[in-house]
Design a protein around this motif. Sequence first.
Motif, PDB file in Angstrom:
ATOM      1  N   GLY A 184      10.466  -0.600  -3.525  1.00  6.35           N
ATOM      2  CA  GLY A 184      10.877   0.325  -2.468  1.00  6.35           C
ATOM      3  C   GLY A 184      10.454   1.768  -2.681  1.00  6.35           C
ATOM      4  O   GLY A 184      10.651   2.613  -1.816  1.00  6.35           O
ATOM      5  N   GLU A 185       9.893   2.089  -3.849  1.00  8.20           N
ATOM      6  CA  GLU A 185       9.441   3.464  -4.140  1.00  8.20           C
ATOM      7  C   GLU A 185       8.105   3.753  -3.431  1.00  8.20           C
ATOM      8  O   GLU A 185       7.356   2.829  -3.137  1.00  8.20           O
ATOM      9  CB  GLU A 185       9.214   3.634  -5.650  1.00  8.20           C
ATOM     10  CG  GLU A 185      10.478   3.594  -6.478  1.00  8.20           C
ATOM     11  CD  GLU A 185      11.417   4.731  -6.121  1.00  8.20           C
ATOM     12  OE1 GLU A 185      10.954   5.886  -6.075  1.00  8.20           O
ATOM     13  OE2 GLU A 185      12.604   4.446  -5.861  1.00  8.20           O
ATOM     14  N   PRO A 186       7.778   5.017  -3.207  1.00  8.36           N
ATOM     15  CA  PRO A 186       6.460   5.352  -2.632  1.00  8.36           C
ATOM     16  C   PRO A 186       5.329   4.885  -3.551  1.00  8.36           C
ATOM     17  O   PRO A 186       5.511   4.790  -4.771  1.00  8.36           O
ATOM     18  CB  PRO A 186       6.464   6.879  -2.554  1.00  8.36           C
ATOM     19  CG  PRO A 186       7.881   7.285  -2.681  1.00  8.36           C
ATOM     20  CD  PRO A 186       8.593   6.219  -3.444  1.00  8.36           C
ATOM     21  N   GLU A 219       6.972   8.208   3.212  1.00 10.12           N
ATOM     22  CA  GLU A 219       7.546   8.608   4.496  1.00 10.12           C
ATOM     23  C   GLU A 219       6.448   9.264   5.335  1.00 10.12           C
ATOM     24  O   GLU A 219       5.645  10.053   4.804  1.00 10.12           O
ATOM     25  CB  GLU A 219       8.666   9.625   4.256  1.00 10.12           C
ATOM     26  CG  GLU A 219       9.993   8.954   3.987  1.00 10.12           C
ATOM     27  CD  GLU A 219      11.066   9.968   3.619  1.00 10.12           C
ATOM     28  OE1 GLU A 219      11.069  11.068   4.216  1.00 10.12           O
ATOM     29  OE2 GLU A 219      11.857   9.639   2.721  1.00 10.12           O
ATOM     30  N   ASN A 220       6.437   8.940   6.607  1.00  4.61           N
ATOM     31  CA  ASN A 220       5.497   9.603   7.535  1.00  4.61           C
ATOM     32  C   ASN A 220       4.029   9.476   7.175  1.00  4.61           C
ATOM     33  O   ASN A 220       3.259  10.418   7.360  1.00  4.61           O
ATOM     34  CB  ASN A 220       5.822  11.105   7.639  1.00  4.61           C
ATOM     35  CG  ASN A 220       7.093  11.321   8.405  1.00  4.61           C
ATOM     36  OD1 ASN A 220       7.354  10.595   9.375  1.00  4.61           O
ATOM     37  ND2 ASN A 220       7.904  12.266   7.962  1.00  4.61           N
ATOM     38  N   ILE A 221       3.646   8.371   6.571  1.00  2.07           N
ATOM     39  CA  ILE A 221       2.205   8.168   6.319  1.00  2.07           C
ATOM     40  C   ILE A 221       1.585   7.717   7.639  1.00  2.07           C
ATOM     41  O   ILE A 221       2.059   6.780   8.279  1.00  2.07           O
ATOM     42  CB  ILE A 221       1.975   7.100   5.223  1.00  2.07           C
ATOM     43  CG1 ILE A 221       2.598   7.533   3.904  1.00  2.07           C
ATOM     44  CG2 ILE A 221       0.477   6.815   5.067  1.00  2.07           C
ATOM     45  CD1 ILE A 221       1.940   8.718   3.232  1.00  2.07           C
ATOM     46  N   ARG A 222       0.536   8.445   8.054  1.00  3.23           N
ATOM     47  CA  ARG A 222      -0.023   8.218   9.385  1.00  3.23           C
ATOM     48  C   ARG A 222      -1.509   7.861   9.322  1.00  3.23           C
ATOM     49  O   ARG A 222      -2.174   8.041   8.306  1.00  3.23           O
ATOM     50  CB  ARG A 222       0.152   9.467  10.248  1.00  3.23           C
ATOM     51  CG  ARG A 222       1.602   9.671  10.657  1.00  3.23           C
ATOM     52  CD  ARG A 222       1.765  10.975  11.363  1.00  3.23           C
ATOM     53  NE  ARG A 222       1.485  12.101  10.465  1.00  3.23           N
ATOM     54  CZ  ARG A 222       2.245  13.180  10.372  1.00  3.23           C
ATOM     55  NH1 ARG A 222       3.308  13.293  11.129  1.00  3.23           N
ATOM     56  NH2 ARG A 222       1.936  14.148   9.557  1.00  3.23           N
ATOM     57  N   THR A 302      11.286   0.502   8.746  1.00  4.61           N
ATOM     58  CA  THR A 302      11.733   1.510   9.708  1.00  4.61           C
ATOM     59  C   THR A 302      11.782   2.888   9.045  1.00  4.61           C
ATOM     60  O   THR A 302      11.833   3.923   9.716  1.00  4.61           O
ATOM     61  CB  THR A 302      13.139   1.176  10.264  1.00  4.61           C
ATOM     62  OG1 THR A 302      14.067   1.158   9.167  1.00  4.61           O
ATOM     63  CG2 THR A 302      13.167  -0.176  10.965  1.00  4.61           C
ATOM     64  N   LYS A 303      11.780   2.917   7.713  1.00  2.00           N
ATOM     65  CA  LYS A 303      11.856   4.207   7.008  1.00  2.00           C
ATOM     66  C   LYS A 303      10.520   4.632   6.406  1.00  2.00           C
ATOM     67  O   LYS A 303      10.213   5.811   6.305  1.00  2.00           O
ATOM     68  CB  LYS A 303      12.887   4.122   5.875  1.00  2.00           C
ATOM     69  CG  LYS A 303      14.296   3.843   6.364  1.00  2.00           C
ATOM     70  CD  LYS A 303      15.301   4.517   5.427  1.00  2.00           C
ATOM     71  CE  LYS A 303      16.696   4.473   5.986  1.00  2.00           C
ATOM     72  NZ  LYS A 303      17.317   3.138   5.763  1.00  2.00           N
TER      73      LYS A 303
END
Length: 345
Positions: A184-186, A219-222, A302-303
């Motif tokens: 679950g870590e980046p 988070e927020n990787i696009r 979702t996160k």
Amino acid sequence: MEQQLKQLEQEALAKIADAADLKALNDVRVAYLGKKGPITDLLKGMGKLSAEERPKMGALVNTVRENVTAELEKKVAVLEEAAILAQLENESIDVTLPGAKVRAGNRHLLTRVIEEIEDLFLGMGYEIVEGPEVEKDYYNFEAMNLPKGHPARDMQDSFYISEETLLRTHTSPVQARTMEAKKGEPIRVICPGKVFRRDTDDATHSHQFMQIEGLVIGENIRMSDLKGTLDALAKKMFGAEREIRLRPSFFPFTEPSVEVDVSCHKCSGKGCNVCKQTGWIEILGAGMVHPNVLEMAGYDSTKLSGFAFGIGAERIAMLKYGVDDIRHFYTNDTRFLSQFHQAEV
Ligand code: DAH
């Protein structure tokens, strides 16, 4: 008898002087001083001499023996020294002779291309991770959103070892393994390694080749992060003026999926034989990590989100160095390999 002895002594001394080697010298020793030699014979005949002659003759025989023995020993020393000198002479090294050329090895072109790519990603804070070449069907396919019977499995003809194990067909299974390990870590990793496909070898296919997988989760990787990253890769490998473009594609493990082209480094986009007159060259597949892939590995889709890409190392090397046959990488012909000497690249 005295006369005879003197003569024997002269003969023996002459032969000692003539002896050219240790063996010849030993022959002289045996011939004159041995049990069957003439001096021993003379000694045996001493019994026939008168009582006053006997000690005189005895002393004379001893003197002759001593003289001959002493001469022998001197000659032995001389010959031994000569033998050592001859050996030294034979074994001497002529330091002025030109030496034998030592052929230095090189790192393989593919290794260097992979290291160059690793360098770029290490500089951007990625870790390098590896996974097994003999892989479970689960990681190679299922965890990559390719359940049993999925038609896209046919895109990668596989070498199965058993029902549940195969030689990995791509480095994508390392994505699933890394996600499981990171709990679950980046994540920011690249995974270089060998992959295997049941293809017939030809100029563009090899049953074994190298891929470099990339995976970033956070988070927020696009999509724009993916594009920026691959743009840096294209510029590093093909030159600062290169541009990339993304075309829609399909991979089961990414959504959306793209194929990535780089502007042709040979004609700078005008059209040539390398880019098949299009100005663009396809270099890799990529996309945003499919929510199913994230969820199966225990990530909350979702996160967190992520992107992934898969680079074919041979393809990059072939384009960059103008290699026209993938088999050159694997046939170990030094005429091919030596063209890419370290200093030239
Ligand atoms: N695994 C794919 C193949 O071998 C390449 C690939 C495409 C890897 C897209 C990816 C990706 O990570 O997002 O053909």
